[in-house]
Design a protein around this motif. Structure first.
Motif, mmCIF file in Angstrom:
data_model
loop_
_atom_site.group_PDB
_atom_site.id
_atom_site.type_symbol
_atom_site.label_atom_id
_atom_site.label_comp_id
_atom_site.label_asym_id
_atom_site.label_seq_id
_atom_site.Cartn_x
_atom_site.Cartn_y
_atom_site.Cartn_z
ATOM 1 N N ASP A 96 0.525 -18.832 20.019
ATOM 2 C CA ASP A 96 -0.206 -20.020 19.569
ATOM 3 C C ASP A 96 -0.119 -20.227 18.054
ATOM 4 O O ASP A 96 -0.763 -21.112 17.508
ATOM 5 C CB ASP A 96 -1.673 -19.962 20.019
ATOM 6 C CG ASP A 96 -2.450 -18.812 19.398
ATOM 7 O OD1 ASP A 96 -1.886 -18.038 18.586
ATOM 8 O OD2 ASP A 96 -3.651 -18.663 19.731
ATOM 9 N N GLU A 97 0.668 -19.408 17.384
ATOM 10 C CA GLU A 97 0.937 -19.490 15.944
ATOM 11 C C GLU A 97 -0.337 -19.416 15.092
ATOM 12 O O GLU A 97 -0.388 -19.935 13.985
ATOM 13 C CB GLU A 97 1.738 -20.752 15.614
ATOM 14 C CG GLU A 97 3.094 -20.767 16.302
ATOM 15 C CD GLU A 97 3.949 -21.950 15.912
ATOM 16 O OE1 GLU A 97 3.778 -22.485 14.810
ATOM 17 O OE2 GLU A 97 4.804 -22.334 16.739
ATOM 18 N N SER A 98 -1.362 -18.728 15.603
ATOM 19 C CA SER A 98 -2.609 -18.585 14.850
ATOM 20 C C SER A 98 -2.663 -17.279 14.050
ATOM 21 O O SER A 98 -3.587 -17.077 13.283
ATOM 22 C CB SER A 98 -3.802 -18.631 15.813
ATOM 23 O OG SER A 98 -3.760 -17.519 16.686
ATOM 24 N N CYS A 99 -1.664 -16.452 14.230
ATOM 25 C CA CYS A 99 -1.640 -15.132 13.593
ATOM 26 C C CYS A 99 -0.675 -15.150 12.408
ATOM 27 O O CYS A 99 0.533 -15.260 12.595
ATOM 28 C CB CYS A 99 -1.215 -14.086 14.640
ATOM 29 S SG CYS A 99 -1.069 -12.426 14.015
ATOM 30 N N ASP A 100 -1.223 -15.029 11.194
ATOM 31 C CA ASP A 100 -0.367 -15.096 10.005
ATOM 32 C C ASP A 100 0.331 -13.769 9.684
ATOM 33 O O ASP A 100 1.235 -13.735 8.870
ATOM 34 C CB ASP A 100 -1.154 -15.586 8.793
ATOM 35 C CG ASP A 100 -2.347 -14.708 8.472
ATOM 36 O OD1 ASP A 100 -2.685 -13.808 9.276
ATOM 37 O OD2 ASP A 100 -2.954 -14.920 7.408
ATOM 38 N N TYR A 101 -0.072 -12.680 10.304
ATOM 39 C CA TYR A 101 0.547 -11.372 10.060
ATOM 40 C C TYR A 101 1.475 -10.929 11.189
ATOM 41 O O TYR A 101 2.131 -9.900 11.086
ATOM 42 C CB TYR A 101 -0.523 -10.298 9.828
ATOM 43 C CG TYR A 101 -1.542 -10.213 10.948
ATOM 44 C CD1 TYR A 101 -1.306 -9.447 12.074
ATOM 45 C CD2 TYR A 101 -2.737 -10.916 10.870
ATOM 46 C CE1 TYR A 101 -2.227 -9.388 13.099
ATOM 47 C CE2 TYR A 101 -3.666 -10.856 11.881
ATOM 48 C CZ TYR A 101 -3.408 -10.086 12.996
ATOM 49 O OH TYR A 101 -4.332 -10.027 14.011
ATOM 50 N N CYS A 102 1.535 -11.698 12.281
ATOM 51 C CA CYS A 102 2.378 -11.334 13.429
ATOM 52 C C CYS A 102 3.849 -11.608 13.134
ATOM 53 O O CYS A 102 4.177 -12.511 12.375
ATOM 54 C CB CYS A 102 1.944 -12.123 14.670
ATOM 55 S SG CYS A 102 0.318 -11.655 15.285
ATOM 56 N N ASN A 103 4.703 -10.827 13.774
ATOM 57 C CA ASN A 103 6.147 -10.963 13.583
ATOM 58 C C ASN A 103 6.860 -11.317 14.880
ATOM 59 O O ASN A 103 8.049 -11.088 15.010
ATOM 60 C CB ASN A 103 6.729 -9.654 13.032
ATOM 61 C CG ASN A 103 6.132 -9.294 11.698
ATOM 62 O OD1 ASN A 103 6.042 -10.124 10.811
ATOM 63 N ND2 ASN A 103 5.698 -8.054 11.565
ATOM 64 N N GLY A 104 6.125 -11.837 15.854
ATOM 65 C CA GLY A 104 6.688 -12.104 17.169
ATOM 66 C C GLY A 104 7.628 -13.296 17.205
ATOM 67 O O GLY A 104 7.798 -14.027 16.233
ATOM 68 N N VAL A 105 8.232 -13.474 18.383
ATOM 69 C CA VAL A 105 9.244 -14.524 18.570
ATOM 70 C C VAL A 105 8.644 -15.815 19.126
ATOM 71 O O VAL A 105 9.368 -16.752 19.410
ATOM 72 C CB VAL A 105 10.379 -14.019 19.491
ATOM 73 C CG1 VAL A 105 11.147 -12.901 18.829
ATOM 74 C CG2 VAL A 105 9.834 -13.593 20.839
ATOM 75 N N LYS A 106 7.320 -15.848 19.306
ATOM 76 C CA LYS A 106 6.595 -17.036 19.778
ATOM 77 C C LYS A 106 7.089 -17.521 21.145
ATOM 78 O O LYS A 106 7.276 -18.698 21.369
ATOM 79 C CB LYS A 106 6.660 -18.150 18.739
ATOM 80 C CG LYS A 106 6.050 -17.759 17.412
ATOM 81 C CD LYS A 106 6.247 -18.839 16.371
ATOM 82 C CE LYS A 106 5.620 -18.473 15.064
ATOM 83 N NZ LYS A 106 6.322 -17.542 14.262
ATOM 84 N N LYS A 107 7.298 -16.574 22.053
ATOM 85 C CA LYS A 107 7.731 -16.890 23.408
ATOM 86 C C LYS A 107 6.543 -17.432 24.203
ATOM 87 O O LYS A 107 5.439 -16.904 24.124
ATOM 88 C CB LYS A 107 8.246 -15.606 24.067
ATOM 89 C CG LYS A 107 9.563 -15.720 24.723
ATOM 90 C CD LYS A 107 9.991 -14.359 25.247
ATOM 91 C CE LYS A 107 11.029 -14.549 26.303
ATOM 92 N NZ LYS A 107 11.461 -13.296 26.869
ATOM 93 N N GLU A 108 6.758 -18.473 24.976
ATOM 94 C CA GLU A 108 5.677 -19.092 25.739
ATOM 95 C C GLU A 108 5.130 -18.209 26.836
ATOM 96 O O GLU A 108 3.987 -18.370 27.259
ATOM 97 C CB GLU A 108 6.142 -20.425 26.333
ATOM 98 C CG GLU A 108 6.111 -21.552 25.349
ATOM 99 C CD GLU A 108 6.314 -22.894 26.027
ATOM 100 O OE1 GLU A 108 5.819 -23.085 27.157
ATOM 101 O OE2 GLU A 108 6.963 -23.746 25.411
ATOM 102 N N THR A 109 5.915 -17.265 27.336
ATOM 103 C CA THR A 109 5.478 -16.421 28.446
ATOM 104 C C THR A 109 4.721 -15.181 27.990
ATOM 105 O O THR A 109 4.202 -14.449 28.818
ATOM 106 C CB THR A 109 6.690 -15.983 29.285
ATOM 107 O OG1 THR A 109 7.612 -15.298 28.428
ATOM 108 C CG2 THR A 109 7.367 -17.159 29.949
ATOM 109 N N LEU A 110 4.654 -14.937 26.679
ATOM 110 C CA LEU A 110 3.946 -13.767 26.159
ATOM 111 C C LEU A 110 2.623 -14.191 25.532
ATOM 112 O O LEU A 110 2.300 -15.369 25.465
ATOM 113 C CB LEU A 110 4.828 -13.022 25.154
ATOM 114 C CG LEU A 110 6.153 -12.490 25.704
ATOM 115 C CD1 LEU A 110 6.952 -11.813 24.613
ATOM 116 C CD2 LEU A 110 5.928 -11.544 26.870
#
Length: 184
Positions: A96-110
């Protein structure tokens, strides 16, 4: 004049001595305390309050360990060596792009973000204890690595050198949310 005498050791006080030795060793011996798996059990739901909540399916990472010690994560067979990276990718996704410290790939299924991510474990009664502990170790390792990466970027320190306040920030950033019950 011959006398028949039987020679022997007087053992009358042997029982007293053995008892005193037993007490001495019981009093002076220290026993190591088994640590086990540290878990926090939630408080019971107050009477009359609905404590259930709806969790989006994409925020639940399901792990299943069957009686043959085969591991499935989100309905895909994986090895225990793959589990840690899969869990890290799930937690750190930032869907949901609410995490400013996350490094994820922003996959819809995760997961949407680490605060919403839940790891759900289902273990067959006949699965080996060693395998179950191996799964728990991988989960703990995944959270530790995520917190370690954040610690280096945010505080420029290792997790081992943090203050209590800094450690609490990391724990709040990546909360350890594991359920061994059915999550709905």
């Amino acid at each position: 004049m011959s006398r028949n005498t039987i020679s022997g050791v007087n053992a009358g006080s042997m029982a007293d001595i053995a008892f005193l030795l037993l007490i001495f060793f019981l009093v002076t011996t220290t026993f190591e305390e088994d640590e086990g798996i540290k878990s926090v059990i939630p408080k019971p739901c107050p009477v009359g309050v609905d404590c259930s909540s709806d969790v989006a399916k994409k925020n639940i990472f399901t792990i299943q360990l069957n009686r043959n010690n085969e591991l499935m994560a989100n309905n895909e067979t994986i090895t225990i060596e793959e589990l840690r990276e899969n869990v890290k990718a799930f937690i750190d996704n930032n869907g949901d792009e609410s995490c400013d410290y996350c490094n994820g790939v922003k996959k819809e299924t995760l997961s949407d973000n680490p605060q919403k991510a839940i790891i759900s474990i289902h273990t067959d009664r006949e699965a080996s204890y060693d395998r179950y502990i191996g799964v728990q170790n991988e989960l703990t390792g995944a959270y530790y690595e995520l917190r370690e990466e954040l610690s280096k970027t945010k505080f420029n320190k290792s997790v081992d050198n943090l203050t209590e306040e800094e450690l609490k920030i990391l724990q709040d950033s990546y909360p350890f949310r594991i359920s061994e019950a059915d999550v709905k």
